[in-house]
Design a protein around this motif. Sequence first.
Motif, PDB file in Angstrom:
ATOM      1  N   THR A  27      35.354   2.277  18.116  1.00 43.43           N
ATOM      2  CA  THR A  27      35.952   1.589  19.415  1.00 43.43           C
ATOM      3  C   THR A  27      35.076   0.182  19.317  1.00 43.43           C
ATOM      4  OG1 THR A  27      36.507   3.219  20.959  1.00 43.43           O
ATOM      5  CG2 THR A  27      36.177   1.322  21.708  1.00 43.43           C
ATOM      6  N   ARG A  28      33.738   0.319  18.871  1.00 42.89           N
ATOM      7  CA  ARG A  28      33.178  -0.986  18.927  1.00 42.89           C
ATOM      8  C   ARG A  28      33.467  -1.838  17.758  1.00 42.89           C
ATOM      9  NH1 ARG A  28      27.344   0.802  17.690  1.00 42.89           N
ATOM     10  NH2 ARG A  28      27.153  -1.146  17.153  1.00 42.89           N
ATOM     11  N   LEU A  29      33.370  -1.270  16.689  1.00 43.04           N
ATOM     12  CA  LEU A  29      34.256  -1.973  15.484  1.00 43.04           C
ATOM     13  C   LEU A  29      35.724  -2.659  15.606  1.00 43.04           C
ATOM     14  CD1 LEU A  29      32.945   0.342  12.614  1.00 43.04           C
ATOM     15  CD2 LEU A  29      31.827  -1.962  13.532  1.00 43.04           C
ATOM     16  N   VAL A  30      36.399  -1.998  16.132  1.00 44.33           N
ATOM     17  CA  VAL A  30      37.833  -2.532  16.419  1.00 44.33           C
ATOM     18  C   VAL A  30      37.952  -3.359  17.365  1.00 44.33           C
ATOM     19  CG1 VAL A  30      40.331  -1.689  17.243  1.00 44.33           C
ATOM     20  CG2 VAL A  30      38.912  -0.206  15.806  1.00 44.33           C
ATOM     21  N   LEU A  31      37.180  -3.328  18.646  1.00 47.14           N
ATOM     22  CA  LEU A  31      37.190  -4.618  19.709  1.00 47.14           C
ATOM     23  C   LEU A  31      36.468  -5.716  18.966  1.00 47.14           C
ATOM     24  CD1 LEU A  31      35.977  -2.566  23.027  1.00 47.14           C
ATOM     25  CD2 LEU A  31      38.307  -3.712  22.285  1.00 47.14           C
ATOM     26  N   ALA A  32      35.161  -5.614  18.107  1.00 45.87           N
ATOM     27  CA  ALA A  32      34.664  -6.643  17.600  1.00 45.87           C
ATOM     28  C   ALA A  32      35.683  -7.627  16.800  1.00 45.87           C
ATOM     29  CB  ALA A  32      33.452  -6.141  16.707  1.00 45.87           C
ATOM     30  N   VAL A  33      36.331  -6.812  16.061  1.00 48.58           N
ATOM     31  CA  VAL A  33      37.384  -7.563  14.946  1.00 48.58           C
ATOM     32  C   VAL A  33      38.503  -8.156  15.541  1.00 48.58           C
ATOM     33  CG1 VAL A  33      38.972  -6.909  13.022  1.00 48.58           C
ATOM     34  CG2 VAL A  33      36.922  -5.706  13.152  1.00 48.58           C
ATOM     35  N   GLY A  34      38.740  -7.565  16.946  1.00 52.41           N
ATOM     36  CA  GLY A  34      39.869  -8.013  17.671  1.00 52.41           C
ATOM     37  C   GLY A  34      39.529  -9.409  18.173  1.00 52.41           C
ATOM     38  N   ALA A  81      30.894 -12.220  22.267  1.00 57.74           N
ATOM     39  CA  ALA A  81      31.010 -10.996  22.669  1.00 57.74           C
ATOM     40  C   ALA A  81      31.179  -9.977  21.582  1.00 57.74           C
ATOM     41  CB  ALA A  81      32.426 -10.956  23.741  1.00 57.74           C
ATOM     42  N   ALA A  82      32.024 -10.503  20.387  1.00 58.13           N
ATOM     43  CA  ALA A  82      32.152  -9.626  19.458  1.00 58.13           C
ATOM     44  C   ALA A  82      30.651  -9.082  18.735  1.00 58.13           C
ATOM     45  CB  ALA A  82      32.986 -10.081  18.429  1.00 58.13           C
ATOM     46  N   LEU A  83      29.945 -10.053  18.567  1.00 57.93           N
ATOM     47  CA  LEU A  83      28.542  -9.890  17.756  1.00 57.93           C
ATOM     48  C   LEU A  83      27.523  -9.020  18.689  1.00 57.93           C
ATOM     49  CD1 LEU A  83      27.618 -13.446  16.395  1.00 57.93           C
ATOM     50  CD2 LEU A  83      28.766 -11.272  15.170  1.00 57.93           C
ATOM     51  N   LEU A  84      27.699  -9.169  19.951  1.00 58.20           N
ATOM     52  CA  LEU A  84      27.208  -8.308  20.966  1.00 58.20           C
ATOM     53  C   LEU A  84      27.487  -6.798  20.928  1.00 58.20           C
ATOM     54  CD1 LEU A  84      26.868 -10.413  24.074  1.00 58.20           C
ATOM     55  CD2 LEU A  84      24.950  -9.847  22.725  1.00 58.20           C
ATOM     56  N   LEU A  85      28.590  -6.481  20.620  1.00 55.08           N
ATOM     57  CA  LEU A  85      29.139  -5.173  20.213  1.00 55.08           C
ATOM     58  C   LEU A  85      28.741  -4.727  19.013  1.00 55.08           C
ATOM     59  CD1 LEU A  85      32.806  -5.089  21.711  1.00 55.08           C
ATOM     60  CD2 LEU A  85      30.949  -4.324  22.668  1.00 55.08           C
ATOM     61  N   LEU A  86      28.581  -5.383  17.920  1.00 55.00           N
ATOM     62  CA  LEU A  86      28.216  -4.812  16.866  1.00 55.00           C
ATOM     63  C   LEU A  86      26.730  -4.391  16.712  1.00 55.00           C
ATOM     64  CD1 LEU A  86      29.755  -7.210  14.411  1.00 55.00           C
ATOM     65  CD2 LEU A  86      30.556  -4.972  14.940  1.00 55.00           C
ATOM     66  N   ILE A  87      25.817  -4.846  17.808  1.00 55.46           N
ATOM     67  CA  ILE A  87      24.540  -4.633  17.696  1.00 55.46           C
ATOM     68  C   ILE A  87      24.270  -3.753  18.885  1.00 55.46           C
ATOM     69  CG2 ILE A  87      22.073  -5.499  18.367  1.00 55.46           C
ATOM     70  CD1 ILE A  87      23.123  -8.338  17.662  1.00 55.46           C
ATOM     71  N   PRO A  88      23.852  -2.454  18.290  1.00 56.10           N
ATOM     72  CA  PRO A  88      23.718  -1.191  19.134  1.00 56.10           C
ATOM     73  C   PRO A  88      22.929  -1.658  20.533  1.00 56.10           C
ATOM     74  CG  PRO A  88      23.069  -0.572  16.995  1.00 56.10           C
ATOM     75  CD  PRO A  88      23.350  -2.161  16.917  1.00 56.10           C
ATOM     76  N   GLY A 116      53.272  -9.960  22.744  1.00 54.33           N
ATOM     77  CA  GLY A 116      52.422  -9.902  21.537  1.00 54.33           C
ATOM     78  C   GLY A 116      51.108  -9.169  21.998  1.00 54.33           C
ATOM     79  N   SER A 117      50.878  -9.022  23.268  1.00 54.78           N
ATOM     80  CA  SER A 117      49.466  -8.582  23.614  1.00 54.78           C
ATOM     81  C   SER A 117      49.708  -7.686  24.972  1.00 54.78           C
ATOM     82  CB  SER A 117      48.458  -9.790  24.045  1.00 54.78           C
ATOM     83  OG  SER A 117      48.891 -10.670  25.083  1.00 54.78           O
ATOM     84  N   LEU A 118      50.868  -7.271  25.164  1.00 52.16           N
ATOM     85  CA  LEU A 118      51.326  -6.361  26.435  1.00 52.16           C
ATOM     86  C   LEU A 118      50.994  -5.037  26.147  1.00 52.16           C
ATOM     87  CD1 LEU A 118      52.871  -7.000  28.834  1.00 52.16           C
ATOM     88  CD2 LEU A 118      54.937  -6.098  27.854  1.00 52.16           C
ATOM     89  N   LEU A 119      50.695  -4.579  24.889  1.00 54.91           N
ATOM     90  CA  LEU A 119      50.270  -3.411  24.498  1.00 54.91           C
ATOM     91  C   LEU A 119      48.817  -3.158  24.297  1.00 54.91           C
ATOM     92  CD1 LEU A 119      50.534  -0.225  24.113  1.00 54.91           C
ATOM     93  CD2 LEU A 119      51.017  -0.865  21.719  1.00 54.91           C
ATOM     94  N   THR A 120      48.498  -4.270  23.318  1.00 53.02           N
ATOM     95  CA  THR A 120      46.887  -4.326  23.086  1.00 53.02           C
ATOM     96  C   THR A 120      45.852  -4.470  24.307  1.00 53.02           C
ATOM     97  OG1 THR A 120      47.245  -6.454  22.183  1.00 53.02           O
ATOM     98  CG2 THR A 120      47.519  -4.816  20.640  1.00 53.02           C
ATOM     99  N   ALA A 127      39.096   0.223  26.594  1.00 55.64           N
ATOM    100  CA  ALA A 127      38.412   0.710  25.611  1.00 55.64           C
ATOM    101  C   ALA A 127      36.750   0.049  25.949  1.00 55.64           C
ATOM    102  CB  ALA A 127      38.664  -0.098  24.356  1.00 55.64           C
ATOM    103  N   CYS A 128      36.893  -1.069  26.642  1.00 52.88           N
ATOM    104  CA  CYS A 128      35.726  -1.714  27.177  1.00 52.88           C
ATOM    105  C   CYS A 128      34.971  -0.935  28.464  1.00 52.88           C
ATOM    106  CB  CYS A 128      35.885  -3.044  27.777  1.00 52.88           C
ATOM    107  SG  CYS A 128      36.325  -4.391  26.413  1.00 52.88           S
TER     108      CYS A 128
END
Length: 239
Positions: A27-34, A81-88, A116-120, A127-128
């Motif tokens: 979940t962390r990785l997917v959110l970060a990539v997003g 925000a993405a980088l913060l999710l990658l750091i435990p 385009g983002s109605l589902l994601t 997920a957050c």
Amino acid sequence: MLLKYRLDQLHTRARNNRWMQYFTTFTRLVLAVGFLFPGYVKIIGERFTDLHNNQPMGRYLEALYHTGYYYTFIGYAQIFAALLLLIPRTVALGSLLYLAIIFNILILSLAVRFEGSLLTAPLMVIACLYLLCWHYERIKFILPFNTPPVVTTAPDKKFPIKFFALVLATFLTVGFTVTHIFNLMPRNTLSDCETQCDDSENPAACKIFCESIHNKGVYLDEALKRYEHSVKTQSNAND
């Protein structure tokens, strides 16, 4: 007191489950990539989408693009925000920042009916919230009750069937809800918009709605009012 004890027990059991640990990392990785790619696009000053300016979301994003450093600021916030999710050690902080941004995107997507983002967007909000629950031991200090003693248990290797069934059910429920919440969508292009007209209450009015959005640049709320007026007029004529 009993509620605090049960929450600690539930949290500790979840944290000790190996499968849920894998799911949390995923979940962390997917959110970060997003957020990494859209944030980078904003930082380098490029447009985020090629949607036509007459399309409701396209109009908003075009206006956002011309806000200058505010557009760049959003990009940096997404990257941060993405980088913060990658750091435990900073996942909880990253989840709070991520949630603030993605919740705004969710409300925007619903307001302009952007598929385009109605589902994601709602799934990313959930997920957050999941990550914040995963780090309950850090955020519980802001809850309106005292911190109970930490309860520890032995590592659990049992596959949590009920949990992943709930994840699947949530995904399906959100997917079904957001794809059926609106009876008429502007879609991304004129041709895509018109594909829904055959099943609409008034196909002719639906096509006028699509042309109003994509060819004439009519605002979404005004185009919807015109469509609803046409449907109502036809219904009264039939009666």
